[in-house]
Write a protein that holds these residues in place. Structure first.
Motif, PDB file in Angstrom:
ATOM      1  N   ARG A 153       6.623  -8.448  14.386  1.00  0.00           N
ATOM      2  CA  ARG A 153       5.971  -9.738  14.119  1.00  0.00           C
ATOM      3  C   ARG A 153       5.056  -9.666  12.888  1.00  0.00           C
ATOM      4  NH1 ARG A 153       3.714 -11.154  19.942  1.00  0.00           N
ATOM      5  NH2 ARG A 153       4.324  -9.002  20.395  1.00  0.00           N
ATOM      6  N   ILE A 154       4.458  -8.509  12.643  1.00  0.00           N
ATOM      7  CA  ILE A 154       3.684  -8.349  11.417  1.00  0.00           C
ATOM      8  C   ILE A 154       4.606  -8.429  10.206  1.00  0.00           C
ATOM      9  CG2 ILE A 154       2.358  -6.677  10.055  1.00  0.00           C
ATOM     10  CD1 ILE A 154       1.020  -5.801  12.631  1.00  0.00           C
ATOM     11  N   ALA A 155       5.796  -7.845  10.340  1.00  0.00           N
ATOM     12  CA  ALA A 155       6.776  -7.934   9.243  1.00  0.00           C
ATOM     13  C   ALA A 155       7.193  -9.383   9.016  1.00  0.00           C
ATOM     14  CB  ALA A 155       8.002  -7.079   9.570  1.00  0.00           C
ATOM     15  N   LEU A 156       7.351 -10.148  10.088  1.00  0.00           N
ATOM     16  CA  LEU A 156       7.699 -11.567   9.949  1.00  0.00           C
ATOM     17  C   LEU A 156       6.557 -12.334   9.289  1.00  0.00           C
ATOM     18  CD1 LEU A 156       9.470 -12.283  13.354  1.00  0.00           C
ATOM     19  CD2 LEU A 156      10.521 -12.048  11.106  1.00  0.00           C
ATOM     20  N   ALA A 157       5.322 -12.004   9.658  1.00  0.00           N
ATOM     21  CA  ALA A 157       4.176 -12.662   9.027  1.00  0.00           C
ATOM     22  C   ALA A 157       4.170 -12.390   7.525  1.00  0.00           C
ATOM     23  CB  ALA A 157       2.877 -12.158   9.662  1.00  0.00           C
ATOM     24  N   ARG A 158       4.545 -11.205   7.144  1.00  0.00           N
ATOM     25  CA  ARG A 158       4.636 -10.858   5.729  1.00  0.00           C
ATOM     26  C   ARG A 158       5.632 -11.774   5.018  1.00  0.00           C
ATOM     27  NH1 ARG A 158       6.794  -5.146   5.377  1.00  0.00           N
ATOM     28  NH2 ARG A 158       4.763  -4.601   6.231  1.00  0.00           N
ATOM     29  N   ILE A 159       6.761 -12.056   5.672  1.00  0.00           N
ATOM     30  CA  ILE A 159       7.776 -12.919   5.070  1.00  0.00           C
ATOM     31  C   ILE A 159       7.291 -14.368   5.023  1.00  0.00           C
ATOM     32  CG2 ILE A 159      10.160 -13.687   5.200  1.00  0.00           C
ATOM     33  CD1 ILE A 159       9.773 -10.738   4.527  1.00  0.00           C
ATOM     34  N   GLY A 219      -2.813   1.580   6.874  1.00  0.00           N
ATOM     35  CA  GLY A 219      -3.817   0.635   6.386  1.00  0.00           C
ATOM     36  C   GLY A 219      -4.099  -0.386   7.477  1.00  0.00           C
ATOM     37  N   THR A 220      -4.734  -1.493   7.121  1.00  0.00           N
ATOM     38  CA  THR A 220      -5.066  -2.515   8.105  1.00  0.00           C
ATOM     39  C   THR A 220      -3.905  -3.474   8.306  1.00  0.00           C
ATOM     40  OG1 THR A 220      -5.979  -4.079   6.505  1.00  0.00           O
ATOM     41  CG2 THR A 220      -7.469  -2.384   7.355  1.00  0.00           C
ATOM     42  N   ILE A 221      -3.987  -4.228   9.381  1.00  0.00           N
ATOM     43  CA  ILE A 221      -2.969  -5.244   9.640  1.00  0.00           C
ATOM     44  C   ILE A 221      -2.956  -6.271   8.515  1.00  0.00           C
ATOM     45  CG2 ILE A 221      -2.441  -7.210  11.141  1.00  0.00           C
ATOM     46  CD1 ILE A 221      -3.197  -5.480  13.511  1.00  0.00           C
ATOM     47  N   ALA A 222      -4.140  -6.701   8.076  1.00  0.00           N
ATOM     48  CA  ALA A 222      -4.202  -7.697   7.001  1.00  0.00           C
ATOM     49  C   ALA A 222      -3.553  -7.169   5.735  1.00  0.00           C
ATOM     50  CB  ALA A 222      -5.657  -8.088   6.733  1.00  0.00           C
ATOM     51  N   GLU A 223      -3.778  -5.894   5.406  1.00  0.00           N
ATOM     52  CA  GLU A 223      -3.177  -5.305   4.202  1.00  0.00           C
ATOM     53  C   GLU A 223      -1.663  -5.276   4.304  1.00  0.00           C
ATOM     54  OE1 GLU A 223      -6.841  -2.286   2.927  1.00  0.00           O
ATOM     55  OE2 GLU A 223      -5.192  -1.585   4.198  1.00  0.00           O
ATOM     56  N   ASN A 224      -1.147  -5.035   5.499  1.00  0.00           N
ATOM     57  CA  ASN A 224       0.303  -4.989   5.671  1.00  0.00           C
ATOM     58  C   ASN A 224       0.933  -6.375   5.623  1.00  0.00           C
ATOM     59  OD1 ASN A 224       1.728  -2.241   6.386  1.00  0.00           O
ATOM     60  ND2 ASN A 224      -0.354  -2.101   7.211  1.00  0.00           N
ATOM     61  N   ILE A 225       0.252  -7.373   6.144  1.00  0.00           N
ATOM     62  CA  ILE A 225       0.769  -8.740   6.034  1.00  0.00           C
ATOM     63  C   ILE A 225       0.732  -9.200   4.585  1.00  0.00           C
ATOM     64  CG2 ILE A 225       0.351 -11.162   6.659  1.00  0.00           C
ATOM     65  CD1 ILE A 225      -0.686 -10.183   9.350  1.00  0.00           C
ATOM     66  N   ARG A 226      -0.297  -8.790   3.871  1.00  0.00           N
ATOM     67  CA  ARG A 226      -0.491  -9.214   2.487  1.00  0.00           C
ATOM     68  C   ARG A 226       0.379  -8.413   1.513  1.00  0.00           C
ATOM     69  NH1 ARG A 226      -5.716  -8.542   2.561  1.00  0.00           N
ATOM     70  NH2 ARG A 226      -6.311 -10.647   3.164  1.00  0.00           N
ATOM     71  N   TYR A 227       1.072  -7.407   2.001  1.00  0.00           N
ATOM     72  CA  TYR A 227       1.844  -6.529   1.112  1.00  0.00           C
ATOM     73  C   TYR A 227       2.905  -7.331   0.356  1.00  0.00           C
ATOM     74  CZ  TYR A 227       4.037  -2.302  -0.621  1.00  0.00           C
ATOM     75  OH  TYR A 227       4.527  -1.318  -1.443  1.00  0.00           O
ATOM     76  N   GLY A 228       2.874  -7.236  -0.963  1.00  0.00           N
ATOM     77  CA  GLY A 228       3.772  -8.011  -1.817  1.00  0.00           C
ATOM     78  C   GLY A 228       3.147  -9.304  -2.298  1.00  0.00           C
ATOM     79  N   GLN A 229       2.159  -9.800  -1.553  1.00  0.00           N
ATOM     80  CA  GLN A 229       1.396 -10.996  -1.952  1.00  0.00           C
ATOM     81  C   GLN A 229      -0.084 -10.601  -1.936  1.00  0.00           C
ATOM     82  OE1 GLN A 229       3.255 -13.735  -2.760  1.00  0.00           O
ATOM     83  NE2 GLN A 229       5.041 -12.483  -2.231  1.00  0.00           N
TER      84      GLN A 229
END
Length: 632
Positions: free
Chosen positions: A527-533, A471-481
C-alpha cells in the motif's frame, strides 16, 4: 574462465589497457594541483632528510679531526663561515633546520597526498555507482551483488592505498636513491660503487616479481568478489536458511568461498614473502660491503681492493648513515609492488565496469513525453535478452511476435503460466529492455524516441516484490516526487488505503521502515508502494502481480485502491488470480511468449480454450494453480 562462461563484466575487464595509466588520466589529472603539491613537498622533505649525515661527516673531518677544510656538497663556499666555532654553530643550524623542514614538508605531503588519494577514491565510488545505475537491466539479471559491492568498497580502497602509500613511497624511494647516490659519488665515487652495486640486481629481481605476482592479484580480487557475493546471499536468505534448517549448508558454502579466498591470498603472500626477504638481503649485502671496504680502509689507513684513495672518518660515517637510509626504502619496494599490483587488478575491475556499454539511452533528438494520453501499441514485438550482457550466449527468445493495443483509459490483463513472458512484456513499455524486433509505441511514437526519464515518469509500476528504501514512510511515499509536501503525501496514502495503519504507528509518517521495509508487513509495503504511484499520478499504469502473496482482507483493500488508481489510466495488469482481472477491457493469454487468446472475460469463457481451463481450475480449486510471481 572461458569466454563462453564469463559475463560481460569479466570480458570488458580483460580488455582494459594500462589501467593505472588510465586511472591517472581520468582521475589524477583533474586533481593535478593536489598531486603536484604533494610531489613537491615529498621531494623537499626527502632531500632535507639527507642533510644531517652529510653535515655530520663534514664536521667530523673538519672540526673534530682537522683532516680537511670545512666543505659541503652543493653549498657555495662563500656561504660557509670562517673559523671552527662559527662553522660548528652553522652545522648545528643546518642539522636542526633540516629536521624542521623534513617534519614540516612531511606533514604537508601527508595531508595533500591524502586529499589527492581520498578524492580519487570518492570519485571512483561515485562514478562507479552512477554507471551502475545507468546500466541496462540485462546486466543485473546476470550480475551478483557481491561482485559489484567489491568494486565500490574493496577495489576503490585499494586504489586509495596505492595513490596514498605506494605512489608517495615510490617517489620517496626515487628521491632517496638518487639523492644518496649523488652525495656518495660526490664524497667518494669508488666506495659509492661498492654501496650501490646491489641496486641493478634489485631492479631485475623486482621486474621478475611484478610479472609473477600480477595474475595472482587478479585471481585474489575475483575471489574477494565471490566471497562478498556468498556472504550477501547468505545474509539476504537467512530466513529461508532457518526455516529449512539449512544453516549448515550455508555455512559450508561460505566456508568454501572463504577457503578459496584464503588459498588465493596465501598464493600472493608466499611469493611476497619470498620477495621481501630477498630485497632486504640485497640491501643488507650493500650495507655489509660498504662497512667492510670503508671500515677496512679507515682501520688500516690504506686503500684496499677496489679503492684507490683511503676513506676518512667523516666520509665513512656519512656512508654508514646513508647506506642505512637506503636500506629501508629499498626494503619497502616489496610493499610498493604489492600495492601497485593490487591497484592494477582493482583498476581493471573498476574500468571493466565503466566500459560496459549502455544500450538503453536517450537518442540525440529525444522527445519529451508530457501529459501523455496513454495510447499504447505493441506492434509485432519480439524480444530476446542481449547475449552481449548475459553469461548465456544462446539466450532464447522470450517474446515472439506479440501485438497488443490499448486505448487511453483501457485495462489490458496479461495472464498465462510462469515463464510465458508477461512481466517482460510490460517492462518493454518502460524501456527496462528494448525490443529485438517490432516496436512499442506510446501515443503513436516509438518509446525509443522519447526521453527515457520523461517516459518512465508517465508510467507507474507496482510489482509483487515491493521494495522500500531504509528511511521513513513519508520518504518512501515521496520517492521519485521528492518535492511533494506532507499534505500531498497524506492524500496519496489515503487514496492507497494506507493512512489508517500509518497513523497508528508510533512515529506515524516518520516511522523508520528498516532495510527493504522489514518492519512492515507485505500488505503494508504494497500500500505504501501504491501511495507512491498515487503521488506520481502517471498516465499509464503497470501492475505486476500487485495483489499476490497477501491475505484476503488486505487484497480487498489493495484491490479497492488499485481500482481507484486505474480509473481513467491506461493499465496493464499481470495477474495470476483471474478473479482480479474479470473486469479488464481485454484479457491477453500468453504461452511461450506468444498470444494464444484474447478477449473479454465472458468471450474467453465462451471460447472454452486455455483461459477457460485456467478459470475452472481456480474456481474449482483455488490452490491448484501455483503462484507465479517473479517470472522473467
Amino acid at each position: 574462465m572461458s569466454e563462453e562462461e564469463s559475463s560481460a563484466f569479466e570480458r570488458y575487464r580483460e580488455h582494459v589497457d594500462r589501467p593505472l595509466v588510465r586511472l591517472f588520466r581520468e582521475y589524477g589529472v583533474p586533481r593535478w594541483r593536489w598531486m603536484v603539491l604533494g610531489v613537491v613537498a615529498n621531494v623537499i622533505a626527502q632531500v632535507a632528510s639527507l642533510a644531517p649525515p652529510v653535515v655530520l661527516g663534514a664536521a667530523i673531518d673538519s672540526l673534530f679531526s682537522g683532516n680537511r677544510a670545512y666543505t659541503l656538497p652543493l653549498v657555495p663556499q662563500a656561504w660557509i663561515p670562517v673559523g671552527a666555532e662559527p662553522q660548528f654553530w652553522f652545522s648545528v643550524t643546518l642539522i636542526g633546520g633540516s629536521f624542521l623542514v623534513t617534519a614540516a614538508f612531511t606533514w604537508i605531503y601527508g595531508v595533500v597526498g591524502n586529499e589527492f588519494a581520498h578524492g580519487v577514491m570518492y570519485a571512483v565510488r561515485s562514478d562507479s555507482f552512477e554507471k551502475l545505475l545507468a546500466l541496462d537491466m540485462a546486466f543485473f539479471d546476470d550480475k551478483q551483488t557481491g561482485e559489484v559491492m567489491a568494486i565500490l568498497d574493496n577495489d576503490a580502497a585499494n586504489l586509495e592505498r596505492f595513490l596514498d602509500d605506494a605512489l608517495m613511497n615510490s617517489l620517496r624511494l626515487v628521491v632517496m636513491v638518487a639523492g644518496i647516490a649523488a652525495v656518495l659519488f660526490k664524497l667518494h665515487p669508488e666506495l659509492a660503487l661498492v654501496t650501490l652495486v646491489a641496486v641493478p640486481v634489485m631492479v631485475g629481481f623486482t621486474w621478475w616479481f611484478m610479472r609473477a605476482i600480477a595474475p595472482r592479484y587478479r585471481r585474489r580480487q575475483e575471489s574477494v568478489a565471490d566471497f562478498n557475493t556468498r556472504i550477501e546471499n547468505g545474509i539476504s536468505g537467512v530466513e529461508l536458511a532457518k526455516t529449512t534448517a539449512s544453516e549448515p549448508h550455508e555455512v559450508d558454502r561460505v566456508d568454501g568461498a572463504a577457503h578459496d579466498l584464503y588459498r588465493k591470498v596465501m598464493s600472493v603472500l608466499r611469493l611476497s614473502y619470498f620477495y621481501r626477504p630477498g630485497m632486504e638481503l640485497l640491501a643488507g649485502v650493500a650495507f655489509t660491503a660498504t662497512f667492510l671496504v670503508g671500515g677496512y680502509s679507515l682501520m688500516t689507513g690504506a686503500a684496499p681492493l677496489v679503492l684507490t684513495e683511503p676513506v676518512e672518518v667523516g666520509t665513512f660515517v656519512t656512508f654508514v648513515f646513508m647506506t642505512q637510509r637506503i636500506v629501508a626504502p629499498l626494503a619497502e619496494v616489496s610493499n610498493i609492488v604489492d600495492q601497485t599490483q593490487n591497484a592494477k587488478a582493482s583498476a581493471e575491475r573498476v574500468f571493466g565496469l565503466s566500459d560496459i556499454p549502455v544500450h538503453l539511452d536517450d537518442p540525440d533528438d529525444a522527445v519529451e513525453l508530457t501529459d501523455a494520453d496513454g495510447r499504447v501499441e505493441y506492434d509485432d514485438v519480439t524480444f530476446a535478452y542481449d547475449s552481449a550482457l548475459m553469461a548465456d550466449e544462446d539466450a532464447e527468445t522470450v517474446i515472439d511476435g506479440v501485438s497488443i493495443e490499448a486505448e487511453p483509459g483501457e485495462t489490458v490483463a496479461l495472464v498465462g503460466a510462469t515463464g510465458a513472458g508477461k512481466s517482460t512484456l510490460v517492462k518493454l513499455l518502460m524501456r527496462l529492455y528494448d525490443v529485438t524486433d517490432g516496436a512499442v509505441r506510446v501515443d503513436g511514437r516509438d518509446v525509443r524516441e522519447y526521453d527515457l526519464t520523461s517516459l518512465r515518469r508517465q508510467v507507474g509500476y507496482v510489482s509483487q516484490d515491493t521494495f522500500l528504501f531504509d528511511g521513513t514512510i513519508a520518504e518512501n511515499i515521496r520517492y521519485g516526487q521528492f518535492d511533494a509536501d506532507h499534505d500531498a503525501v497524506v492524500e496519496a496514502a489515503k487514496a492507497a488505503e494506507a493512512h489508517e495503519f500509518i497513523r497508528d504507528l508510533p512515529e506515524s509518517y516518520d516511522t523508520e521502515v528498516g532495510e527493504r521495509g522489514v518492519k512492515l508487513s507485505g500488505g503494508q509495503r504494497q500500500r505504501i508502494a501504491l501511495a507512491r504511484i498515487f503521488l506520481q499520478d502517471p498516465a499509464m499504469l503497470v501492475l505486476d502481480e500487485a495483489t499476490s502473496a497477501v491475505d484476503t482482507e488486505t487484497e480487498r483493500r489493495i484491490q479497492r485502491a488499485l481500482d481507484r488508481l486505474a480509473a481513467d489510466r491506461t493499465t496493464f495488469t499481470v495477474a495470476h488470480r483471474l478473479s482480479t482481472v474479470t473486469g479488464a477491457d481485454t484479457i491477453v493469454v500468453l504461452e511461450d511468449g506468444q498470444v494464444v487468446e484474447r478477449g473479454s472475460h465472458d468471450e474467453l469463457l465462451r471460447e472454452d480454450g486455455h483461459y477457460a481451463r485456467l478459470w475452472r481450475a481456480q474456481v474449482g480449486d483455488v490452490g491448484s494453480v501455483e503462484a507465479d510471481g517473479g517470472e522473467t
